[in-house]
Design a protein around this motif. Structure first.
Motif, PDB file in Angstrom:
ATOM      1  N   GLY A   1      70.125  28.039  10.633  1.00 37.89           N
ATOM      2  CA  GLY A   1      69.489  28.024  11.958  1.00 37.89           C
ATOM      3  C   GLY A   1      69.229  26.629  12.472  1.00 37.89           C
ATOM      4  N   LYS A   2      70.007  25.650  11.982  1.00 38.11           N
ATOM      5  CA  LYS A   2      69.835  24.266  12.414  1.00 38.11           C
ATOM      6  C   LYS A   2      71.166  23.704  12.930  1.00 38.11           C
ATOM      7  CE  LYS A   2      66.412  23.745   8.733  1.00 38.11           C
ATOM      8  NZ  LYS A   2      66.082  23.078   7.447  1.00 38.11           N
ATOM      9  N   PRO A   3      71.743  24.360  13.963  1.00 37.07           N
ATOM     10  CA  PRO A   3      73.066  23.939  14.438  1.00 37.07           C
ATOM     11  C   PRO A   3      73.090  22.526  15.016  1.00 37.07           C
ATOM     12  CG  PRO A   3      72.083  25.517  15.961  1.00 37.07           C
ATOM     13  CD  PRO A   3      71.225  25.502  14.747  1.00 37.07           C
ATOM     14  N   ALA A   4      71.968  22.088  15.611  1.00 33.71           N
ATOM     15  CA  ALA A   4      71.936  20.729  16.177  1.00 33.71           C
ATOM     16  C   ALA A   4      72.117  19.678  15.084  1.00 33.71           C
ATOM     17  CB  ALA A   4      70.630  20.498  16.918  1.00 33.71           C
ATOM     18  N   ASP A   5      71.528  19.928  13.897  1.00 34.93           N
ATOM     19  CA  ASP A   5      71.699  19.005  12.773  1.00 34.93           C
ATOM     20  C   ASP A   5      73.150  19.013  12.294  1.00 34.93           C
ATOM     21  OD1 ASP A   5      69.022  18.371  12.867  1.00 34.93           O
ATOM     22  OD2 ASP A   5      68.447  19.819  11.317  1.00 34.93           O
ATOM     23  N   ALA A   6      73.755  20.203  12.348  1.00 36.92           N
ATOM     24  CA  ALA A   6      75.163  20.312  11.968  1.00 36.92           C
ATOM     25  C   ALA A   6      76.041  19.525  12.936  1.00 36.92           C
ATOM     26  CB  ALA A   6      75.583  21.778  11.943  1.00 36.92           C
ATOM     27  N   VAL A   7      75.732  19.589  14.206  1.00 38.98           N
ATOM     28  CA  VAL A   7      76.498  18.862  15.228  1.00 38.98           C
ATOM     29  C   VAL A   7      76.469  17.360  14.951  1.00 38.98           C
ATOM     30  CG1 VAL A   7      76.561  18.202  17.670  1.00 38.98           C
ATOM     31  CG2 VAL A   7      76.293  20.605  17.029  1.00 38.98           C
ATOM     32  N   THR A   8      75.316  16.846  14.581  1.00 39.59           N
ATOM     33  CA  THR A   8      75.178  15.417  14.296  1.00 39.59           C
ATOM     34  C   THR A   8      76.123  14.993  13.177  1.00 39.59           C
ATOM     35  OG1 THR A   8      72.848  15.425  14.970  1.00 39.59           O
ATOM     36  CG2 THR A   8      73.574  13.609  13.577  1.00 39.59           C
ATOM     37  N   ILE A   9      76.175  15.780  12.105  1.00 43.00           N
ATOM     38  CA  ILE A   9      77.049  15.463  10.977  1.00 43.00           C
ATOM     39  C   ILE A   9      78.511  15.542  11.385  1.00 43.00           C
ATOM     40  CG2 ILE A   9      77.829  16.250   8.691  1.00 43.00           C
ATOM     41  CD1 ILE A   9      74.959  17.278   8.240  1.00 43.00           C
ATOM     42  N   LEU A  10      78.864  16.588  12.122  1.00 46.46           N
ATOM     43  CA  LEU A  10      80.268  16.821  12.481  1.00 46.46           C
ATOM     44  C   LEU A  10      80.780  15.812  13.502  1.00 46.46           C
ATOM     45  CD1 LEU A  10      79.973  20.701  12.590  1.00 46.46           C
ATOM     46  CD2 LEU A  10      81.320  19.380  10.937  1.00 46.46           C
ATOM     47  N   LYS A  11      79.930  15.396  14.417  1.00 48.08           N
ATOM     48  CA  LYS A  11      80.346  14.362  15.382  1.00 48.08           C
ATOM     49  C   LYS A  11      80.645  13.058  14.659  1.00 48.08           C
ATOM     50  CE  LYS A  11      78.308  13.742  19.319  1.00 48.08           C
ATOM     51  NZ  LYS A  11      77.251  13.546  20.351  1.00 48.08           N
ATOM     52  N   ASP A  12      79.835  12.756  13.660  1.00 44.98           N
ATOM     53  CA  ASP A  12      80.074  11.546  12.869  1.00 44.98           C
ATOM     54  C   ASP A  12      81.378  11.669  12.083  1.00 44.98           C
ATOM     55  OD1 ASP A  12      79.254   8.983  11.699  1.00 44.98           O
ATOM     56  OD2 ASP A  12      78.987  10.120   9.860  1.00 44.98           O
ATOM     57  N   LEU A  13      81.608  12.835  11.505  1.00 44.99           N
ATOM     58  CA  LEU A  13      82.830  13.069  10.741  1.00 44.99           C
ATOM     59  C   LEU A  13      84.071  12.994  11.626  1.00 44.99           C
ATOM     60  CD1 LEU A  13      82.088  15.985   8.223  1.00 44.99           C
ATOM     61  CD2 LEU A  13      82.880  13.685   7.675  1.00 44.99           C
ATOM     62  N   GLN A  14      83.942  13.508  12.823  1.00 47.97           N
ATOM     63  CA  GLN A  14      85.090  13.570  13.728  1.00 47.97           C
ATOM     64  C   GLN A  14      85.696  12.192  13.972  1.00 47.97           C
ATOM     65  OE1 GLN A  14      84.407  14.840  17.850  1.00 47.97           O
ATOM     66  NE2 GLN A  14      86.029  16.360  17.620  1.00 47.97           N
TER      67      GLN A  14
END
Length: 217
Positions: free
Chosen positions: A148-161
């Protein structure tokens, strides 16, 4: 009375008589400091022996840890499996820890313990390099999204991208699209889906649909 020379003295003098004068100081130093030289050589030999002993011990420890992990994976499930792996992690050699952490993260994901899984994925990312580090960070993002923490997931994935190789580009972008949409970040989700639409994805009709859907919002 003439001084009687021992065989050792004759040998040393015979050696010195055939050695150029410039080498005498070296010979003198060798004989003068033979104890220090012997100690130095001995230290090297002892160090080599210690290294060999440590290497053998480490191999035995690694084999033992791998064996224990195999038994855990076969015989245990659920929380019992996680507890056993956690106990193994504390004693496992560093070379085995990534494998143990990977199993712990996967077991926690299966059990629906997503916060724990995110922590295990994070530990794995800190205990490995290269491709497995990328997989671990993607795993952490997935666990956070499911927690339930998709915003935190977005932060990680944007960095990975911005850092992953081409082979990881599509999976990371796909995961970013889903996480961003779940976080209510329509602009980020639309951008990710548009990037996917430009790639040779197998589900292009669905990707095109998501682009149309998000553009209409």
């Amino acid at each position: 009375m003439a001084e009687i020379k021992t065989t050792g003295q004759e040998t040393l003098e015979d050696i010195e008589s055939h050695v150029p004068e410039t080498l005498h100081p070296i010979l003198e130093a060798a004989f003068k400091y033979w104890k220090q030289i012997a100690i130095g050589v001995g230290a090297i030999l002892v160090g080599t022996a210690l290294y060999a002993g440590f290497s053998a011990y480490n191999q035995r420890a690694m084999a033992e840890a791998q064996s224990k992990m195999g038994i855990i994976l076969i015989e245990k499930t659920g929380q019992e499996k996680l507890d056993a792996l956690n106990a193994l992690l504390a004693s496992a050699p560093s070379s085995v820890k990534p494998a143990v952490l990977l199993e712990m993260a996967q077991a926690a994901m299966t059990a629906g313990q997503y916060d724990k899984a995110a922590d295990y994925w994070n530990q794995l990312a800190g205990n490995t390099d290269d491709d497995l580090k990328i997989v671990a960070r993607m795993g952490k993002a997935k666990a956070l999204q499911l927690a339930g923490k998709p915003a935190d997931a977005v932060t990680i994935l944007k960095d990975l991208q911005g850092v992953v190789d081409e082979e990881y580009s599509i999976p990371v972008t796909r995961q970013l699209a889903v996480a961003a949409e779940a976080a209510g970040d329509t602009a980020q989700a639309l951008d990710a889906y548009k990037k996917l639409a430009e790639q040779p994805v197998s589900d292009k009709p669905f990707i095109d649909y998501k682009v149309t859907q998000l553009e209409a919002k």
